[in-house]
Design an enzyme around this catalytic site. Sequence first.
Site, PDB file in Angstrom:
ATOM      1  N   CYS B   6      41.063 -70.128 -56.952  1.00 41.81           N
ATOM      2  CA  CYS B   6      40.674 -68.716 -56.977  1.00 41.81           C
ATOM      3  C   CYS B   6      39.663 -68.534 -55.530  1.00 41.81           C
ATOM      4  O   CYS B   6      38.866 -69.106 -55.381  1.00 41.81           O
ATOM      5  CB  CYS B   6      39.855 -68.409 -58.125  1.00 41.81           C
ATOM      6  N   CYS B   9      36.162 -67.541 -56.311  1.00 40.30           N
ATOM      7  CA  CYS B   9      35.426 -68.726 -56.842  1.00 40.30           C
ATOM      8  C   CYS B   9      34.986 -69.535 -55.725  1.00 40.30           C
ATOM      9  O   CYS B   9      33.881 -69.929 -55.674  1.00 40.30           O
ATOM     10  CB  CYS B   9      36.165 -69.484 -58.038  1.00 40.30           C
ATOM     11  N   ASP B  32      33.660 -56.470 -47.251  1.00 39.03           N
ATOM     12  CA  ASP B  32      35.227 -56.663 -47.125  1.00 39.03           C
ATOM     13  C   ASP B  32      35.755 -56.912 -45.741  1.00 39.03           C
ATOM     14  O   ASP B  32      35.270 -56.026 -44.744  1.00 39.03           O
ATOM     15  CB  ASP B  32      35.692 -55.322 -47.846  1.00 39.03           C
ATOM     16  N   HIS B  48      34.031 -66.882 -63.246  1.00 38.83           N
ATOM     17  CA  HIS B  48      35.693 -66.496 -62.935  1.00 38.83           C
ATOM     18  C   HIS B  48      35.671 -65.584 -64.231  1.00 38.83           C
ATOM     19  O   HIS B  48      36.018 -65.908 -65.070  1.00 38.83           O
ATOM     20  CB  HIS B  48      36.698 -67.511 -62.956  1.00 38.83           C
ATOM     21  N   ASN B  89      39.864 -52.370 -59.163  1.00 35.28           N
ATOM     22  CA  ASN B  89      41.370 -52.502 -59.470  1.00 35.28           C
ATOM     23  C   ASN B  89      41.848 -53.527 -60.572  1.00 35.28           C
ATOM     24  O   ASN B  89      41.225 -54.620 -60.499  1.00 35.28           O
ATOM     25  CB  ASN B  89      42.086 -52.777 -58.210  1.00 35.28           C
ATOM     26  N   GLY B  95      46.361 -52.001 -58.006  1.00 35.39           N
ATOM     27  CA  GLY B  95      46.392 -52.743 -56.556  1.00 35.39           C
ATOM     28  C   GLY B  95      45.450 -53.874 -56.445  1.00 35.39           C
ATOM     29  O   GLY B  95      44.692 -54.095 -55.558  1.00 35.39           O
ATOM     30  N   HIS B 100      40.147 -62.180 -59.449  1.00 35.00           N
ATOM     31  CA  HIS B 100      38.604 -62.373 -59.926  1.00 35.00           C
ATOM     32  C   HIS B 100      38.024 -60.996 -59.836  1.00 35.00           C
ATOM     33  O   HIS B 100      38.072 -60.365 -58.581  1.00 35.00           O
ATOM     34  CB  HIS B 100      38.370 -63.354 -58.785  1.00 35.00           C
ATOM     35  N   HIS B 102      36.305 -57.788 -59.088  1.00 38.06           N
ATOM     36  CA  HIS B 102      35.201 -57.364 -58.081  1.00 38.06           C
ATOM     37  C   HIS B 102      35.169 -55.965 -57.952  1.00 38.06           C
ATOM     38  O   HIS B 102      36.200 -55.320 -58.317  1.00 38.06           O
ATOM     39  CB  HIS B 102      35.835 -58.109 -56.566  1.00 38.06           C
ATOM     40  N   HIS B 104      34.634 -52.728 -55.561  1.00 34.71           N
ATOM     41  CA  HIS B 104      34.325 -52.131 -54.163  1.00 34.71           C
ATOM     42  C   HIS B 104      33.352 -50.988 -54.239  1.00 34.71           C
ATOM     43  O   HIS B 104      33.528 -50.101 -54.958  1.00 34.71           O
ATOM     44  CB  HIS B 104      35.802 -51.415 -53.859  1.00 34.71           C
TER      45      HIS B 104
END
Lengths: 116, 116
Positions: B6, B9, B32, B48, B89, B95, B100, B102, B104
Amino acid sequence: MSDANCLFCRLAAGEIAADRLHEDDEVVAFRDINPQAPVHVLLIPRRHVASALDLGESEGSLLGRLFGVAAEVAHREGVAANGFRLVTNIGQNGGQSVNHLHFHLLGGRRLSWPPG
Amino acid sequence: MSDANCLFCRLAAGEIAADRLHEDDEVVAFRDINPQAPVHVLLIPRRHVASALDLGESEGSLLGRLFGVAAEVAHREGVAANGFRLVTNIGQNGGQSVNHLHFHLLGGRRLSWPPG
Protein backbone atom coordinates in the site's frame (compact mmCIF):
# COMPACT_ATOMS: atom_id res chain seq x y z
CA MET A 1 -26.67 23.08 22.81
CA SER A 2 -28.92 24.13 19.96
CA ASP A 3 -29.44 27.50 18.33
CA ALA A 4 -33.02 28.64 17.63
CA ASN A 5 -31.80 30.58 14.59
CA CYS A 6 -29.93 27.67 13.03
CA LEU A 7 -31.73 25.85 10.21
CA PHE A 8 -30.12 22.49 10.96
CA CYS A 9 -30.65 22.75 14.73
CA ARG A 10 -34.35 23.30 13.96
CA LEU A 11 -34.38 20.46 11.44
CA ALA A 12 -32.76 18.14 13.98
CA ALA A 13 -35.39 19.21 16.53
CA GLY A 14 -38.15 18.24 14.07
CA GLU A 15 -39.33 21.83 13.58
CA ILE A 16 -38.47 21.75 9.88
CA ALA A 17 -39.55 19.01 7.50
CA ALA A 18 -36.95 16.84 5.77
CA ASP A 19 -36.81 13.50 3.99
CA ARG A 20 -35.12 11.72 6.89
CA LEU A 21 -33.19 8.49 6.32
CA HIS A 22 -31.78 8.08 9.82
CA GLU A 23 -32.20 9.56 13.29
CA ASP A 24 -30.55 8.67 16.55
CA ASP A 25 -29.69 10.56 19.71
CA GLU A 26 -26.64 12.21 18.09
CA VAL A 27 -27.01 12.18 14.28
CA VAL A 28 -29.70 12.94 11.68
CA ALA A 29 -29.40 12.02 7.96
CA PHE A 30 -31.74 13.43 5.33
CA ARG A 31 -31.86 14.05 1.57
CA ASP A 32 -30.42 17.31 0.24
CA ILE A 33 -33.26 19.45 -1.15
CA ASN A 34 -31.00 20.41 -4.06
CA PRO A 35 -29.45 17.05 -5.02
CA GLN A 36 -26.25 17.04 -7.07
CA ALA A 37 -26.20 13.27 -7.65
CA PRO A 38 -28.79 10.44 -7.75
CA VAL A 39 -28.02 9.88 -4.06
CA HIS A 40 -27.28 13.06 -2.10
CA VAL A 41 -27.70 12.82 1.64
CA LEU A 42 -26.68 15.23 4.41
CA LEU A 43 -25.46 13.99 7.78
CA ILE A 44 -25.51 16.36 10.74
CA PRO A 45 -24.94 16.19 14.47
CA ARG A 46 -28.00 17.21 16.51
CA ARG A 47 -25.70 19.33 18.63
CA HIS A 48 -24.67 22.67 17.13
CA VAL A 49 -21.11 22.52 15.79
CA ALA A 50 -20.33 25.42 13.44
CA SER A 51 -18.00 23.58 11.07
CA ALA A 52 -15.22 21.01 10.81
CA LEU A 53 -12.85 23.71 12.11
CA ASP A 54 -14.40 23.08 15.53
CA LEU A 55 -13.66 19.35 15.49
CA GLY A 56 -10.87 17.66 17.38
CA GLU A 57 -10.18 14.82 19.76
CA SER A 58 -13.07 15.73 22.06
CA GLU A 59 -15.53 15.14 19.19
CA GLY A 60 -14.11 11.71 18.31
CA SER A 61 -17.14 9.83 19.51
CA LEU A 62 -19.48 12.09 17.51
CA LEU A 63 -17.31 11.65 14.40
CA GLY A 64 -17.31 7.89 14.82
CA ARG A 65 -21.07 7.96 14.95
CA LEU A 66 -21.34 10.28 11.92
CA PHE A 67 -19.08 8.11 9.77
CA GLY A 68 -20.77 4.92 10.97
CA VAL A 69 -24.14 6.32 9.91
CA ALA A 70 -22.65 7.46 6.58
CA ALA A 71 -21.47 3.90 5.85
CA GLU A 72 -24.87 2.50 6.88
CA VAL A 73 -26.73 4.97 4.65
CA ALA A 74 -24.36 4.23 1.74
CA HIS A 75 -25.18 0.52 2.03
CA ARG A 76 -28.89 1.15 2.38
CA GLU A 77 -28.97 3.54 -0.60
CA GLY A 78 -27.08 1.04 -2.75
CA VAL A 79 -23.95 3.14 -3.36
CA ALA A 80 -21.46 1.33 -1.13
CA ALA A 81 -20.31 -1.17 -3.77
CA ASN A 82 -19.79 1.31 -6.62
CA GLY A 83 -18.47 4.11 -4.48
CA PHE A 84 -19.38 7.58 -3.30
CA ARG A 85 -17.87 10.82 -2.01
CA LEU A 86 -18.08 12.50 1.41
CA VAL A 87 -17.60 16.27 1.52
CA THR A 88 -17.75 18.95 4.18
CA ASN A 89 -17.48 22.64 3.39
CA ILE A 90 -15.94 25.15 5.76
CA GLY A 91 -16.52 28.89 5.36
CA GLN A 92 -16.87 30.99 2.25
CA ASN A 93 -14.17 29.45 0.03
CA GLY A 94 -15.49 26.02 0.94
CA GLY A 95 -19.00 27.00 -0.08
CA GLN A 96 -20.55 26.36 3.33
CA SER A 97 -24.20 27.38 3.07
CA VAL A 98 -25.46 26.52 6.58
CA ASN A 99 -23.24 27.23 9.58
CA HIS A 100 -23.93 23.88 11.23
CA LEU A 101 -21.51 21.04 10.48
CA HIS A 102 -22.84 18.78 7.71
CA PHE A 103 -21.33 16.07 5.57
CA HIS A 104 -22.56 15.58 2.02
CA LEU A 105 -22.74 11.97 0.83
CA LEU A 106 -22.91 11.88 -2.97
CA GLY A 107 -23.24 8.72 -5.04
CA GLY A 108 -25.02 7.01 -7.90
CA ARG A 109 -22.86 8.61 -10.56
CA ARG A 110 -19.17 8.95 -11.27
CA LEU A 111 -17.90 11.98 -9.33
CA SER A 112 -15.32 14.02 -11.27
CA TRP A 113 -12.03 15.60 -10.17
CA PRO A 114 -11.29 18.19 -8.89
CA PRO A 115 -14.06 18.17 -6.30
CA GLY A 116 -15.24 21.70 -7.13
CA MET B 1 -1.48 -3.08 10.74
CA SER B 2 0.25 -1.90 7.61
CA ASP B 3 0.35 -3.34 4.11
CA ALA B 4 3.70 -3.55 2.28
CA ASN B 5 1.91 -3.09 -1.04
CA CYS B 6 0.00 0.00 0.00
CA LEU B 7 1.46 3.32 -1.18
CA PHE B 8 0.19 5.29 1.81
CA CYS B 9 1.27 2.66 4.36
CA ARG B 10 4.75 2.95 2.86
CA LEU B 11 4.57 6.75 2.85
CA ALA B 12 3.51 6.74 6.51
CA ALA B 13 6.43 4.43 7.28
CA GLY B 14 8.84 6.91 5.66
CA GLU B 15 9.71 4.60 2.78
CA ILE B 16 8.29 7.03 0.24
CA ALA B 17 9.16 10.72 0.10
CA ALA B 18 6.47 13.34 0.63
CA ASP B 19 6.25 17.01 1.53
CA ARG B 20 5.12 16.37 5.09
CA LEU B 21 3.32 19.06 7.08
CA HIS B 22 2.49 17.00 10.16
CA GLU B 23 3.35 13.63 11.69
CA ASP B 24 2.28 12.07 14.94
CA ASP B 25 1.79 8.53 16.17
CA GLU B 26 -1.55 8.17 14.35
CA VAL B 27 -1.75 10.70 11.52
CA VAL B 28 0.44 12.00 8.67
CA ALA B 29 -0.37 15.09 6.57
CA PHE B 30 1.46 15.90 3.34
CA ARG B 31 0.97 17.90 0.15
CA ASP B 32 -0.85 16.24 -2.77
CA ILE B 33 1.61 15.72 -5.64
CA ASN B 34 -1.12 16.74 -8.08
CA PRO B 35 -2.60 19.80 -6.36
CA GLN B 36 -6.07 20.99 -7.38
CA ALA B 37 -5.97 24.20 -5.34
CA PRO B 38 -3.29 26.57 -3.94
CA VAL B 39 -3.44 24.52 -0.73
CA HIS B 40 -4.05 20.79 -1.25
CA VAL B 41 -3.06 18.55 1.62
CA LEU B 42 -3.78 14.86 2.25
CA LEU B 43 -4.39 13.53 5.75
CA ILE B 44 -4.03 9.79 6.37
CA PRO B 45 -4.03 7.45 9.34
CA ARG B 46 -0.77 5.50 9.72
CA ARG B 47 -2.83 2.39 10.25
CA HIS B 48 -4.26 0.80 7.11
CA VAL B 49 -7.97 1.59 6.78
CA ALA B 50 -9.24 0.90 3.25
CA SER B 51 -11.81 3.71 3.04
CA ALA B 52 -14.44 5.64 4.97
CA LEU B 53 -16.74 2.63 4.53
CA ASP B 54 -14.65 0.96 7.22
CA LEU B 55 -15.16 3.75 9.75
CA GLY B 56 -17.54 3.64 12.69
CA GLU B 57 -17.69 4.17 16.41
CA SER B 58 -14.53 2.16 17.08
CA GLU B 59 -12.53 4.62 14.96
CA GLY B 60 -13.86 7.68 16.77
CA SER B 61 -10.57 8.50 18.43
CA LEU B 62 -8.69 8.25 15.11
CA LEU B 63 -11.28 10.48 13.42
CA GLY B 64 -11.02 13.04 16.20
CA ARG B 65 -7.27 13.13 15.67
CA LEU B 66 -7.60 13.38 11.86
CA PHE B 67 -10.05 16.29 12.03
CA GLY B 68 -8.02 18.00 14.75
CA VAL B 69 -4.93 17.83 12.54
CA ALA B 70 -6.97 19.07 9.56
CA ALA B 71 -8.05 22.16 11.53
CA GLU B 72 -4.47 22.74 12.68
CA VAL B 73 -3.11 22.44 9.13
CA ALA B 74 -5.85 24.77 7.82
CA HIS B 75 -4.78 27.42 10.35
CA ARG B 76 -1.10 26.92 9.62
CA GLU B 77 -1.62 27.07 5.83
CA GLY B 78 -3.65 30.27 6.17
CA VAL B 79 -6.95 28.90 4.82
CA ALA B 80 -8.97 28.67 8.05
CA ALA B 81 -10.37 32.20 7.90
CA ASN B 82 -11.46 32.17 4.26
CA GLY B 83 -12.58 28.57 4.22
CA PHE B 84 -11.72 25.25 2.66
CA ARG B 85 -13.22 21.88 1.74
CA LEU B 86 -12.58 18.40 3.13
CA VAL B 87 -13.25 15.44 0.81
CA THR B 88 -12.85 11.70 1.03
CA ASN B 89 -13.45 9.41 -1.93
CA ILE B 90 -14.75 5.88 -1.58
CA GLY B 91 -14.45 3.36 -4.41
CA GLN B 92 -14.71 3.83 -8.15
CA ASN B 93 -17.62 6.29 -8.38
CA GLY B 94 -15.99 8.36 -5.67
CA GLY B 95 -12.72 8.47 -7.61
CA GLN B 96 -10.64 6.82 -4.88
CA SER B 97 -7.14 6.42 -6.30
CA VAL B 98 -5.31 4.85 -3.34
CA ASN B 99 -7.08 2.24 -1.24
CA HIS B 100 -5.95 3.72 2.06
CA LEU B 101 -8.29 6.21 3.73
CA HIS B 102 -7.28 9.78 2.97
CA PHE B 103 -8.94 13.16 3.39
CA HIS B 104 -8.22 15.92 0.88
CA LEU B 105 -8.03 19.43 2.34
CA LEU B 106 -8.44 22.01 -0.44
CA GLY B 107 -8.24 25.77 0.03
CA GLY B 108 -6.81 29.03 -1.25
CA ARG B 109 -9.45 29.44 -3.93
CA ARG B 110 -13.23 29.43 -4.09
CA LEU B 111 -14.37 25.80 -4.44
CA SER B 112 -17.33 25.37 -6.81
CA TRP B 113 -20.49 23.27 -6.53
CA PRO B 114 -21.17 20.42 -7.17
CA PRO B 115 -18.04 18.92 -5.67
CA GLY B 116 -17.22 16.86 -8.75
